[in-house]
Design a protein around this motif. Structure first.
Motif, PDB file in Angstrom:
ATOM      1  N   LEU A   1       0.824  -1.200   0.000  1.00 12.38           N
ATOM      2  CA  LEU A   1       0.000   0.000   0.000  1.00 12.38           C
ATOM      3  C   LEU A   1       0.863   1.257   0.000  1.00 12.38           C
ATOM      4  O   LEU A   1       0.567   2.232  -0.695  1.00 12.38           O
ATOM      5  N   LYS A   2       1.953   1.214   0.743  1.00 13.20           N
ATOM      6  CA  LYS A   2       2.881   2.351   0.798  1.00 13.20           C
ATOM      7  C   LYS A   2       3.501   2.609  -0.585  1.00 13.20           C
ATOM      8  O   LYS A   2       3.632   3.765  -1.002  1.00 13.20           O
ATOM      9  N   LYS A   3       3.863   1.547  -1.293  1.00 18.18           N
ATOM     10  CA  LYS A   3       4.421   1.708  -2.639  1.00 18.18           C
ATOM     11  C   LYS A   3       3.397   2.314  -3.588  1.00 18.18           C
ATOM     12  O   LYS A   3       3.722   3.167  -4.408  1.00 18.18           O
ATOM     13  N   ILE A   4       2.153   1.865  -3.475  1.00 14.15           N
ATOM     14  CA  ILE A   4       1.089   2.398  -4.328  1.00 14.15           C
ATOM     15  C   ILE A   4       0.885   3.885  -4.036  1.00 14.15           C
ATOM     16  O   ILE A   4       0.780   4.703  -4.954  1.00 14.15           O
ATOM     17  N   MET A   5       0.850   4.247  -2.760  1.00 12.65           N
ATOM     18  CA  MET A   5       0.679   5.653  -2.393  1.00 12.65           C
ATOM     19  C   MET A   5       1.854   6.495  -2.883  1.00 12.65           C
ATOM     20  O   MET A   5       1.669   7.615  -3.375  1.00 12.65           O
TER      21      MET A   5
END
Length: 67
Positions: free
Chosen positions: A41-45
């Motif tokens: 999720l952090k990579k997507i954000m």
């Protein structure tokens, strides 16, 4: 950065005719549930931020309550 997401965001912007360049006015909402690791999720954000999205919201899928 997740290249596929960056490319998809660019594609959606082209299809919608979006030409906004001010990051504070580009906004996106991500829908996630607990099966998605926070690292992913952090990579997507981060990818969304790198693509010029200055306003990122996170919506979560809640478990359905048993009656």
């Amino acid at each position: 950065m997740v290249v596929q997401i960056k490319e998809r965001l660019e594609e959606l912007e082209r299809e919608a005719g979006i030409t906004i360049t001010a990051p504070e006015s580009k906004e996106i909402t991500l829908l996630a549930d607990k099966t998605i690791p926070f690292k992913v999720l952090k990579k997507i954000m981060s990818t969304c931020t790198a693509s010029g999205y200055g306003r990122i919201s996170l919506a979560v899928v809640q478990k359905v309550a048993k009656i």
